[in-house]
Design an enzyme around this catalytic site. Structure first.
Site, PDB file in Angstrom:
ATOM      1  N   HIS A 184     -34.346  78.127  11.795  1.00 32.15           N
ATOM      2  CA  HIS A 184     -33.810  76.969  12.522  1.00 32.15           C
ATOM      3  C   HIS A 184     -33.024  76.059  11.575  1.00 32.15           C
ATOM      4  CE1 HIS A 184     -34.483  74.222  16.183  1.00 32.15           C
ATOM      5  NE2 HIS A 184     -33.417  73.823  15.523  1.00 32.15           N
ATOM      6  N   HIS A 192     -29.096  74.024  10.891  1.00 30.21           N
ATOM      7  CA  HIS A 192     -27.773  73.563  11.333  1.00 30.21           C
ATOM      8  C   HIS A 192     -26.866  73.503  10.109  1.00 30.21           C
ATOM      9  CE1 HIS A 192     -29.311  72.367  15.325  1.00 30.21           C
ATOM     10  NE2 HIS A 192     -30.405  72.089  14.641  1.00 30.21           N
ATOM     11  N   ARG A 241     -23.496  73.094  10.404  1.00 30.45           N
ATOM     12  CA  ARG A 241     -22.392  72.166  10.742  1.00 30.45           C
ATOM     13  C   ARG A 241     -20.998  72.764  10.578  1.00 30.45           C
ATOM     14  NH1 ARG A 241     -25.885  69.260  13.448  1.00 30.45           N
ATOM     15  NH2 ARG A 241     -27.042  67.659  12.290  1.00 30.45           N
ATOM     16  N   ASP A 274     -29.696  75.005  21.231  1.00 33.30           N
ATOM     17  CA  ASP A 274     -30.444  74.001  20.477  1.00 33.30           C
ATOM     18  C   ASP A 274     -29.661  72.717  20.257  1.00 33.30           C
ATOM     19  OD1 ASP A 274     -32.858  73.251  18.937  1.00 33.30           O
ATOM     20  OD2 ASP A 274     -31.350  73.004  17.381  1.00 33.30           O
ATOM     21  N   HIS A 316     -34.973  75.073  22.748  1.00 36.36           N
ATOM     22  CA  HIS A 316     -35.146  73.629  22.545  1.00 36.36           C
ATOM     23  C   HIS A 316     -35.766  73.090  23.833  1.00 36.36           C
ATOM     24  CE1 HIS A 316     -33.680  69.490  21.265  1.00 36.36           C
ATOM     25  NE2 HIS A 316     -33.897  69.307  22.554  1.00 36.36           N
ATOM     26  N   HIS A 356     -39.361  73.708  17.113  1.00 31.46           N
ATOM     27  CA  HIS A 356     -39.847  72.413  16.588  1.00 31.46           C
ATOM     28  C   HIS A 356     -40.946  71.722  17.420  1.00 31.46           C
ATOM     29  CE1 HIS A 356     -36.746  71.216  19.439  1.00 31.46           C
ATOM     30  NE2 HIS A 356     -35.750  71.378  18.587  1.00 31.46           N
ATOM     31  N   ASP A 361     -35.411  72.958  10.920  1.00 32.85           N
ATOM     32  CA  ASP A 361     -34.467  72.204  11.748  1.00 32.85           C
ATOM     33  C   ASP A 361     -33.548  71.377  10.843  1.00 32.85           C
ATOM     34  OD1 ASP A 361     -33.123  71.231  13.933  1.00 32.85           O
ATOM     35  OD2 ASP A 361     -34.750  69.985  14.689  1.00 32.85           O
TER      36      ASP A 361
END
Length: 407
Positions: free
Chosen positions: A45, A47, A49, A136, A163, A216, A289
């Site tokens: 999990h 990110h 970007r 997510d 999510h 999460h 996350d």
């Protein structure tokens, strides 16, 4: 070396772990005396970007941060700009990740543009190389679209990563609804927002006899919902993050947006329930996350976006809280952070057995250090663990037999 905790040598050839062989003068020898060799951490999990928000992080800097935390495989989430909802964006991510310091796997979105209304073409996403499916950052609004994705995913060898959030309950909440939201006069997000979402995804999985992975987890009730579902034979797996078993809403009194994420930090009762869920197998794994934001993004406590970074500190925080201050063994932590997430994603990772990729984190489990945000390896510094004393540090990270991080 599957399920083994012993002093031994690890042999590597052509990027994979092999059976013992006679050493040649040209071979490289790494002295791991006093260190623990973990299978490379698998963070399902993250990110990154990239594309679209590379002022916060990009694929290269994100994998540099991963390597510094012993993370050798990661699943990147699709809430980029543009969304990872087509073959072109998947190809962009995979091509940029080719020579990076961690293996990058892709979760594509379940709905176009993460709008929750129109389904993406799952077969095309899989053909392009995506192994996960998620909206997510948001729940999939349309229950039927979510059900269809959960039914198709197993036939495509993909994992649905959910999510779980009831947006009506969450509304404009910023932090946990409770004593801190009242004290600070800020709208709160009740536990029910997460619990209702968790319950919906469990019911879809149960009705259709298909698997789902819950993201999460932060509440006591969601842990119990997952525990009961597993006892009924529902094919549900779940993750939590280090901040949920380390911190509580009390830190928000500082009005520091680095402690704001979604789901929010909860109560001590929830924190203890998360640890119990990890101990009894209700929660299958620990993810981060990892959600980078710039200094400017996080400057205003109430207006800041949710999210915190976590890959460089995840193993250290877990060792500190669960191994040194809890009843978890090193084997437990390897299972929660390496083998279980690899199994959930169905990838060749999370193991030190012969034939596995030689992805290894060499860790000094007793090294004490303090998290210095200015020494972190990613672009953004929004860590909730800043200035925290940790016990356990990644000393070297090996990817495919090559050293990609050295302290």
């Amino acid at each position: 070396m599957e399920n083994t905790d012993k002093v031994t040598d690890i042999y590597v050839e052509y990027g994979r772990i092999t059976k013992p062989f006679a050493k040649k003068e040209t071979d490289t020898v790494i002295d791991g005396k006093g260190l623990v060799a973990f299978p490379g951490i698998v963070d399902l999990h993250v990110h990154l970007r990239d594309p679209g928000q590379t002022n916060k992080e990009d694929i290269i800097t994100g994998t540099n941060a991963a390597a510094a935390g012993g993370v050798t495989s990661l699943l990147c989430m699709p809430n980029t700009d543009p969304t990872i909802d087509n073959a072109g964006i998947i190809n962009y991510v995979l091509n940029k990740a080719k020579n990076c310091k961690s293996r990058v796997y892709v979760a594509a979105s379940i709905t176009k543009g993460l709008m929750g209304k129109e389904a993406t073409e799952l077969e095309a996403l899989r053909a392009a190389g995506a192994i996960g499916l998620s909206d997510d950052g948001r729940p999939v609004l349309d229950r039927e679209i979510m059900a269809e994705a959960m039914k198709k995913a197993p036939t495509l060898g993909m994992t649905v990563v959910a999510h779980c959030e009831d947006l009506e309950k969450a509304k404009d909440g910023k932090i946990n609804k409770g004593k801190m939201s009242e004290l600070l006069g800020i709208a709160g997000i009740p536990n029910e927002a997460e619990d209702n979402g968790t319950n919906r995804e469990i019911l879809i999985a149960e009705e259709n006899n298909v698997p789902v992975h819950i993201c999460h987890v932060s509440t006591k009730t969601s842990v119990e919902l997952i525990r009961q579902a597993k006892s009924r034979g529902v094919k549900v797996t779940a993750e939590t993050a280090p901040h949920y078993f380390t911190l509580t809403e009390d830190v928000l009194e500082k009005r520091d947006a680095d402690y704001r994420m979604n789901p929010p930090l909860r109560t001590e009762e929830d924190r203890l329930a998360i640890i119990q869920g990890l101990a009894d197998g209700t929660l299958d794994c620990i993810a981060t996350d990892h959600a980078p934001h710039t200094e400017e993004d996080k400057a205003d406590f109430e207006k800041a976006p949710n999210g915190s970074i976590g890959m460089e500190t995840s193993l250290a925080a877990t060792l500190t809280m669960l191994y040194h201050n809890g009843n978890f063994t090193l084997m437990d932590i390897a299972r929660l952070m390496s083998s279980n997430p690899a199994n959930i994603l169905k990838i060749n990772a999370g193991s030190l057995k012969v034939g596995a990729n030689a992805d290894i984190a060499l860790v000094d489990v007793n090294k004490e250090w303090t998290v210095d945000r200015d020494k972190l390896h990613g672009k953004s510094k929004n860590t909730p663990f800043k200035n925290m004393k940790m016990k356990g540090k990644v000393v070297k990270t090996i990817l495919g037999g090559e050293i990609v991080f050295e302290e």
